[in-house]
Motif scaffolding. Structure first.
Motif, short mmCIF file in Angstrom:
data_model
loop_
_atom_site.label_atom_id
_atom_site.label_comp_id
_atom_site.label_asym_id
_atom_site.label_seq_id
_atom_site.Cartn_x
_atom_site.Cartn_y
_atom_site.Cartn_z
N HIS A 83 15.33 -54.07 57.02
CA HIS A 83 14.51 -52.86 57.16
C HIS A 83 13.16 -53.31 57.69
O HIS A 83 12.35 -53.85 56.97
CB HIS A 83 14.37 -52.17 55.81
CG HIS A 83 13.48 -50.97 55.84
ND1 HIS A 83 12.99 -50.40 54.71
CD2 HIS A 83 13.00 -50.22 56.86
CE1 HIS A 83 12.25 -49.36 55.01
NE2 HIS A 83 12.24 -49.24 56.33
N ILE A 84 12.94 -53.12 59.00
CA ILE A 84 11.66 -53.45 59.61
C ILE A 84 10.80 -52.20 59.53
O ILE A 84 11.07 -51.20 60.22
CB ILE A 84 11.83 -53.95 61.05
CG1 ILE A 84 12.68 -55.22 61.04
CG2 ILE A 84 10.46 -54.19 61.69
CD1 ILE A 84 12.98 -55.78 62.40
N ASP A 85 9.80 -52.24 58.68
CA ASP A 85 8.97 -51.08 58.36
C ASP A 85 7.65 -51.18 59.12
O ASP A 85 6.83 -52.04 58.84
CB ASP A 85 8.73 -51.07 56.86
CG ASP A 85 8.10 -49.80 56.36
OD1 ASP A 85 7.76 -48.93 57.18
OD2 ASP A 85 7.93 -49.67 55.13
N LEU A 86 7.47 -50.32 60.11
CA LEU A 86 6.22 -50.28 60.85
C LEU A 86 5.24 -49.45 60.02
O LEU A 86 5.11 -48.25 60.19
CB LEU A 86 6.43 -49.67 62.24
CG LEU A 86 7.45 -50.38 63.11
CD1 LEU A 86 7.63 -49.64 64.42
CD2 LEU A 86 7.05 -51.81 63.35
N ALA A 87 4.56 -50.13 59.12
CA ALA A 87 3.73 -49.45 58.12
C ALA A 87 2.27 -49.43 58.53
O ALA A 87 1.73 -50.43 58.99
CB ALA A 87 3.87 -50.16 56.78
N HIS A 88 1.64 -48.28 58.34
CA HIS A 88 0.20 -48.14 58.54
C HIS A 88 -0.27 -48.56 59.93
O HIS A 88 -1.28 -49.22 60.08
CB HIS A 88 -0.56 -48.91 57.47
CG HIS A 88 -0.18 -48.52 56.09
ND1 HIS A 88 -0.52 -47.31 55.54
CD2 HIS A 88 0.57 -49.15 55.16
CE1 HIS A 88 -0.03 -47.24 54.32
NE2 HIS A 88 0.63 -48.34 54.06
#
Length: 89
Positions: free
Chosen positions: A80-85
């Motif tokens: 899960h590659i989470d492009l956060a913030h």
């Protein structure tokens, strides 16, 4: 379609990309629900590798995080590659 095709060709199993133009519409919830179902079919063994990418993430730390996969290599891994913030440009 392209992600699934690449997954089948190079990894022997399907890959899925979940994306949206908006925050808070349930992408992570969907991913976690799918992973729970997959884990049920693999003896409830953890199979998710969560990787966050933020404004401060550099290439070295990203590669290190990807290589430090905590899951069992004998079962499929959901990354899960989470492009956060991510701030808009």
């Amino acid at each position: 379609v392209a992600v699934a095709t690449i997954g089948e060709k190079y990894h022997g199993r399907q890959l899925e990309a979940v994306a949206s133009n908006m925050n808070g519409v349930g992408k992570t919830h969907y991913i976690l629900r799918e992973i729970c179902q997959l884990q049920d079919s693999h003896g409830k063994k953890p199979m998710m590798h969560h990787v966050e990418i933020r404004e401060t993430t550099d290439i070295s730390s990203l590669v290190s995080t990807l290589l430090n996969d905590p899951t069992d290599p004998s079962i499929p891994t959901a990354v899960h590659i989470d492009l956060a913030h991510i701030l808009p440009s």
